[in-house]
Design a protein around this motif. Structure first.
Motif, PDB file in Angstrom:
ATOM      1  N   MET A   1       0.803  -1.131  -0.180  1.00  0.00           N
ATOM      2  CA  MET A   1      -0.040  -0.063  -0.245  1.00  0.00           C
ATOM      3  C   MET A   1       0.913   1.248   0.026  1.00  0.00           C
ATOM      4  SD  MET A   1      -3.310   1.028   2.090  1.00  0.00           S
ATOM      5  CE  MET A   1      -3.485   0.205   3.595  1.00  0.00           C
ATOM      6  N   GLY A   2       0.490   2.260  -0.786  1.00  0.00           N
ATOM      7  CA  GLY A   2       1.447   3.472  -0.920  1.00  0.00           C
ATOM      8  C   GLY A   2       1.275   4.278   0.163  1.00  0.00           C
ATOM      9  N   PHE A   3       2.260   5.337   0.248  1.00  0.00           N
ATOM     10  CA  PHE A   3       2.260   6.341   1.448  1.00  0.00           C
ATOM     11  C   PHE A   3       0.880   7.032   1.697  1.00  0.00           C
ATOM     12  CE2 PHE A   3       3.449  10.302   3.256  1.00  0.00           C
ATOM     13  CZ  PHE A   3       4.488  10.125   4.207  1.00  0.00           C
TER      14      PHE A   3
ATOM     15  N   THR B   1       6.397   5.979  -6.800  1.00  0.00           N
ATOM     16  CA  THR B   1       6.776   5.281  -5.704  1.00  0.00           C
ATOM     17  C   THR B   1       6.248   5.756  -4.524  1.00  0.00           C
ATOM     18  OG1 THR B   1       8.716   6.613  -5.727  1.00  0.00           O
ATOM     19  CG2 THR B   1       9.126   4.482  -6.817  1.00  0.00           C
ATOM     20  N   VAL B   2       5.569   6.787  -4.562  1.00  0.00           N
ATOM     21  CA  VAL B   2       4.687   7.215  -3.368  1.00  0.00           C
ATOM     22  C   VAL B   2       3.463   6.649  -3.214  1.00  0.00           C
ATOM     23  CG1 VAL B   2       4.064   9.425  -2.100  1.00  0.00           C
ATOM     24  CG2 VAL B   2       6.323   9.336  -3.585  1.00  0.00           C
TER      25      VAL B   2
ATOM     26  N   ILE C   1       9.374   8.439   5.641  1.00  0.00           N
ATOM     27  CA  ILE C   1       9.882   6.803   5.555  1.00  0.00           C
ATOM     28  C   ILE C   1       9.083   5.877   4.833  1.00  0.00           C
ATOM     29  CG2 ILE C   1      11.569   7.365   7.613  1.00  0.00           C
ATOM     30  CD1 ILE C   1       9.396   5.782   9.280  1.00  0.00           C
ATOM     31  N   ASP C   2       9.486   4.872   4.140  1.00  0.00           N
ATOM     32  CA  ASP C   2       8.666   3.850   3.420  1.00  0.00           C
ATOM     33  C   ASP C   2       8.343   2.708   4.719  1.00  0.00           C
ATOM     34  OD1 ASP C   2      10.946   2.390   3.940  1.00  0.00           O
ATOM     35  OD2 ASP C   2      11.431   2.538   1.725  1.00  0.00           O
ATOM     36  N   SER C   3       7.732   1.960   3.960  1.00  0.00           N
ATOM     37  CA  SER C   3       7.138   0.780   4.956  1.00  0.00           C
ATOM     38  C   SER C   3       8.250  -0.014   5.707  1.00  0.00           C
ATOM     39  CB  SER C   3       6.306  -0.065   4.278  1.00  0.00           C
ATOM     40  OG  SER C   3       6.712  -0.726   3.098  1.00  0.00           O
ATOM     41  N   SER C   4       9.347  -0.047   4.972  1.00  0.00           N
ATOM     42  CA  SER C   4      10.564  -0.737   5.529  1.00  0.00           C
ATOM     43  C   SER C   4      11.299   0.001   6.604  1.00  0.00           C
ATOM     44  CB  SER C   4      11.539  -1.399   4.365  1.00  0.00           C
ATOM     45  OG  SER C   4      11.967  -0.071   3.898  1.00  0.00           O
ATOM     46  N   GLY C   5      11.113   0.998   6.902  1.00  0.00           N
ATOM     47  CA  GLY C   5      11.640   2.035   7.553  1.00  0.00           C
ATOM     48  C   GLY C   5      12.790   2.818   7.192  1.00  0.00           C
TER      49      GLY C   5
ATOM     50  N   GLY D   1       3.901   4.958  11.277  1.00  0.00           N
ATOM     51  CA  GLY D   1       5.157   4.664  10.828  1.00  0.00           C
ATOM     52  C   GLY D   1       5.326   5.101   9.489  1.00  0.00           C
ATOM     53  N   LEU D   2       5.057   6.268   9.025  1.00  0.00           N
ATOM     54  CA  LEU D   2       5.203   6.987   7.863  1.00  0.00           C
ATOM     55  C   LEU D   2       6.154   8.126   7.891  1.00  0.00           C
ATOM     56  CD1 LEU D   2       1.152   7.474   6.905  1.00  0.00           C
ATOM     57  CD2 LEU D   2       2.918   6.003   5.897  1.00  0.00           C
ATOM     58  N   VAL D   3       6.204   8.531   9.000  1.00  0.00           N
ATOM     59  CA  VAL D   3       7.469   9.795   9.236  1.00  0.00           C
ATOM     60  C   VAL D   3       8.207   9.503  10.459  1.00  0.00           C
ATOM     61  CG1 VAL D   3       6.196  11.357   7.902  1.00  0.00           C
ATOM     62  CG2 VAL D   3       6.016  11.240  10.261  1.00  0.00           C
ATOM     63  N   ARG D   4       9.421  10.107  10.471  1.00  0.00           N
ATOM     64  CA  ARG D   4      10.072  10.395  11.786  1.00  0.00           C
ATOM     65  C   ARG D   4      10.360  11.674  12.044  1.00  0.00           C
ATOM     66  NH1 ARG D   4      14.477   6.036  10.345  1.00  0.00           N
ATOM     67  NH2 ARG D   4      14.420   7.545   8.755  1.00  0.00           N
TER      68      ARG D   4
END
Length: 94
Positions: free
Chosen positions: A1-3, A93-94, A78-82, A61-64
């Protein structure tokens, strides 16, 4: 699933904040941006909406975010893998 799809599932102005952060990141050509006045004014977000949305985006888990007293938060997408989100090839890619 996208950002943006993951951000759309969150309550409040989280999607608007996510779109604002992506626009700022594309403009800066970096996944790390300041969540300052430009982000708020371009997307009509109140300081409270930014604070709440940023907390929700972090929990999802989308941003830091790095917060310091008296300063605008520094946000890294950040992406789904961190890892830092890759903005090349927008919007694929977003």
């Amino acid at each position: 699933m996208g950002f943006l799809s993951r951000a759309a599932a969150l309550p409040g102005k989280s999607l608007a904040l996510a779109a604002a952060l992506i626009a700022a990141a594309i403009s800066a050509r970096s996944p790390t941006v300041s969540c300052g006045c430009w982000v708020r004014s371009q997307f009509a977000l109140s300081p409270d909406a930014v604070c709440d949305g940023l907390t929700r985006l972090e929990a999802a888990g989308l941003v830091r975010a790095s917060r310091r007293r008296g300063r605008h938060p520094i946000v890294t997408l950040i992406d789904s893998s961190g890892d830092e989100l890759v903005l090349e090839g927008w919007p694929a890619t977003v």
